[in-house]
Design an enzyme around this catalytic site. Sequence first.
Site, mmCIF file in Angstrom:
data_model
loop_
_atom_site.group_PDB
_atom_site.id
_atom_site.type_symbol
_atom_site.label_atom_id
_atom_site.label_comp_id
_atom_site.label_asym_id
_atom_site.label_seq_id
_atom_site.Cartn_x
_atom_site.Cartn_y
_atom_site.Cartn_z
ATOM 1 N N THR A 47 0.849 -1.201 0.000
ATOM 2 C CA THR A 47 0.000 0.000 0.000
ATOM 3 C C THR A 47 0.883 1.249 0.000
ATOM 4 O OG1 THR A 47 -0.200 0.223 2.408
ATOM 5 C CG2 THR A 47 -1.764 -1.261 1.318
ATOM 6 N N ALA A 49 1.959 2.878 -2.770
ATOM 7 C CA ALA A 49 3.048 2.609 -3.722
ATOM 8 C C ALA A 49 3.216 3.717 -4.757
ATOM 9 C CB ALA A 49 2.781 1.274 -4.424
ATOM 10 N N SER A 50 2.433 4.801 -4.634
ATOM 11 C CA SER A 50 2.511 5.834 -5.672
ATOM 12 C C SER A 50 3.629 6.835 -5.429
ATOM 13 C CB SER A 50 1.165 6.570 -5.767
ATOM 14 O OG SER A 50 0.795 7.060 -4.496
ATOM 15 N N GLY A 76 7.003 3.723 -0.509
ATOM 16 C CA GLY A 76 6.286 2.670 -1.222
ATOM 17 C C GLY A 76 6.722 2.571 -2.672
ATOM 18 N N TYR A 128 -1.316 12.194 14.422
ATOM 19 C CA TYR A 128 -0.466 11.194 13.756
ATOM 20 C C TYR A 128 -0.032 10.107 14.724
ATOM 21 C CZ TYR A 128 3.522 9.388 10.987
ATOM 22 O OH TYR A 128 4.400 8.596 10.296
HETATM 23 N N1 LIG Z 1 8.620 10.108 5.821
HETATM 24 C C1 LIG Z 1 8.950 9.876 7.104
HETATM 25 O O1 LIG Z 1 9.756 10.620 7.700
HETATM 26 C C2 LIG Z 1 8.357 8.699 7.838
HETATM 27 C C3 LIG Z 1 8.872 8.365 9.096
HETATM 28 C C4 LIG Z 1 8.345 7.282 9.797
HETATM 29 C C5 LIG Z 1 7.318 6.548 9.234
HETATM 30 N N2 LIG Z 1 6.817 6.893 8.018
HETATM 31 C C6 LIG Z 1 5.709 6.096 7.475
HETATM 32 O O2 LIG Z 1 6.075 5.617 6.196
HETATM 33 C C7 LIG Z 1 4.922 5.406 5.400
HETATM 34 C C8 LIG Z 1 5.132 5.991 4.006
HETATM 35 O O3 LIG Z 1 5.343 7.383 4.124
HETATM 36 P P1 LIG Z 1 6.102 8.267 3.020
HETATM 37 O O4 LIG Z 1 7.050 9.122 3.775
HETATM 38 O O5 LIG Z 1 6.584 7.441 1.909
HETATM 39 O O6 LIG Z 1 4.898 9.217 2.580
HETATM 40 P P2 LIG Z 1 4.362 9.673 1.142
HETATM 41 O O7 LIG Z 1 5.482 9.920 0.213
HETATM 42 O O8 LIG Z 1 3.397 10.765 1.427
HETATM 43 O O9 LIG Z 1 3.565 8.383 0.652
HETATM 44 C C9 LIG Z 1 2.388 7.976 1.299
HETATM 45 C C10 LIG Z 1 1.715 6.945 0.419
HETATM 46 O O10 LIG Z 1 0.471 6.567 1.029
HETATM 47 C C11 LIG Z 1 -0.570 6.697 0.064
HETATM 48 N N3 LIG Z 1 -1.815 7.045 0.718
HETATM 49 C C12 LIG Z 1 -2.049 8.105 1.531
HETATM 50 N N4 LIG Z 1 -3.344 8.148 1.891
HETATM 51 C C13 LIG Z 1 -3.936 7.081 1.289
HETATM 52 C C14 LIG Z 1 -5.262 6.599 1.270
HETATM 53 N N5 LIG Z 1 -6.250 7.228 1.932
HETATM 54 N N6 LIG Z 1 -5.541 5.493 0.553
HETATM 55 C C15 LIG Z 1 -4.551 4.852 -0.144
HETATM 56 N N7 LIG Z 1 -3.276 5.277 -0.160
HETATM 57 C C16 LIG Z 1 -2.978 6.381 0.549
HETATM 58 C C17 LIG Z 1 -0.090 7.802 -0.860
HETATM 59 O O11 LIG Z 1 -0.675 7.702 -2.130
HETATM 60 P P3 LIG Z 1 -1.872 8.607 -2.696
HETATM 61 O O12 LIG Z 1 -1.674 9.988 -2.180
HETATM 62 O O13 LIG Z 1 -1.719 8.440 -4.173
HETATM 63 O O14 LIG Z 1 -3.092 7.937 -2.171
HETATM 64 C C18 LIG Z 1 1.390 7.495 -0.958
HETATM 65 O O15 LIG Z 1 1.629 6.507 -1.944
HETATM 66 C C19 LIG Z 1 3.760 6.048 6.179
HETATM 67 O O16 LIG Z 1 3.003 5.034 6.810
HETATM 68 C C20 LIG Z 1 4.452 6.897 7.225
HETATM 69 O O17 LIG Z 1 3.669 7.052 8.401
HETATM 70 C C21 LIG Z 1 7.317 7.943 7.298
#
Ligand SMILES: NC(=O)c1ccc[n+]([C@@H]2O[C@H](COP(=O)([O-])OP(=O)(O)OC[C@H]3O[C@@H](n4cnc5c(N)ncnc54)[C@H](OP(=O)(O)O)[C@@H]3O)[C@@H](O)[C@H]2O)c1
Length: 304
Positions: free
Chosen positions: A44, A46-47, A51, A190
């Site tokens: 999930t 993956a866009s 992911g 969050y």
């Molecule tokens: N970045 C950090 O510093 C960090 C640190 C710790 C943990 N994390 C965790 O890592 C994971 C990935 O984060 P990221 O940093 O890669 O963020 P990101 O670049 O914003 O990616 C988030 C992904 O989740 C998808 N998404 C969001 N809402 C959604 C929904 N309602 N239904 C389906 N897909 C949804 C988005 O796609 P669409 O918008 O196309 O739906 C996107 O592909 C998250 O769970 C986050 O909590 C991130």
Amino acid sequence: MTHNITHHKPHIWARALSWLANPKGLNNLDKLRNAVEGKHILLTGASFGIGEATAYRLANAGAILFLVARSSDKLQQVVAKIRAGGGQAYAYSADLSKPEQAKALIETMLAEHHYVDILINNAGKSIRRSIMMSENRFQDFERTMAINYLGPVQLVLALLPSMRARKQGHIINISTWGVRMPPGARWAAYQASKGAFDIWLRSVALEIKAQGIDTTSIYPAIVYTRMSAPTPWMHLLPGMTTDEAAHVIERAIVDKPIDIIPPFLRPGEVTSVLFPAPIRKGMQLVFKYSKDSEASIKSAQKGL
Ligand SMILES: NC(=O)c1ccc[n+]([C@@H]2O[C@H](COP(=O)([O-])OP(=O)(O)OC[C@H]3O[C@@H](n4cnc5c(N)ncnc54)[C@H](OP(=O)(O)O)[C@@H]3O)[C@@H](O)[C@H]2O)c1
């Protein structure tokens, strides 16, 4: 295929402290191939971000990928890139915060591909906003619970019967270091929602292990993505690129540990138990001398 999609270049000193701040990954395509070739992986979010980088890496290693996100055009681009490189991927565009869409996604995917070997719960939404700015924004708490907690619960519930029947399965959760530490100011929506699923899965893990189903909870600190980008100071701190984060997921898949944590986390947990009052005071000071981000203020003003 190499796709480095990191948004910001981190400072040199931040890179130097990376060993302490970030969980260790595994960068070994042969081991990954042994673990995932021909395996059905539901990924999930993956866009973009972690992911997207993970999708390319897993596709390179021969996995059959079912990719989920809302942005259908972007998801199709990811699938097209993977297929152009000889990989196998299928796009399932769905808003996982909407139970009827999550249900339809699982039903369609299982009808088309029958089972999932590995679920990577990565989609998520982050909000960093002070409570004063949130008083008219109940939706912040509803939407973070919907995507960070209830959506993943629904996916796991839907996949458990077939995993149990096949006596195998691996559920990997991209949690966050924050849920293992005392709560930070401005992170109520969050941290509470990420913490809810983290605890839910750790509880469920105790029941499903004996049925052949493994779980791994990953606790990253900072990953340089569009999620962390609106909080500019985060990009001054030691974090991971999306490719490095993908390597951590790779380690989860190959070694199947119960969790993967950054080296600073265990001492951090112990310190927070031994010295709760000074830590709380420190957190209050951080709140006093920091601000809501421009992005957060603007989206609140626009009512988003
Ligand atoms: N970045 C950090 O510093 C960090 C640190 C710790 C943990 N994390 C965790 O890592 C994971 C990935 O984060 P990221 O940093 O890669 O963020 P990101 O670049 O914003 O990616 C988030 C992904 O989740 C998808 N998404 C969001 N809402 C959604 C929904 N309602 N239904 C389906 N897909 C949804 C988005 O796609 P669409 O918008 O196309 O739906 C996107 O592909 C998250 O769970 C986050 O909590 C991130």
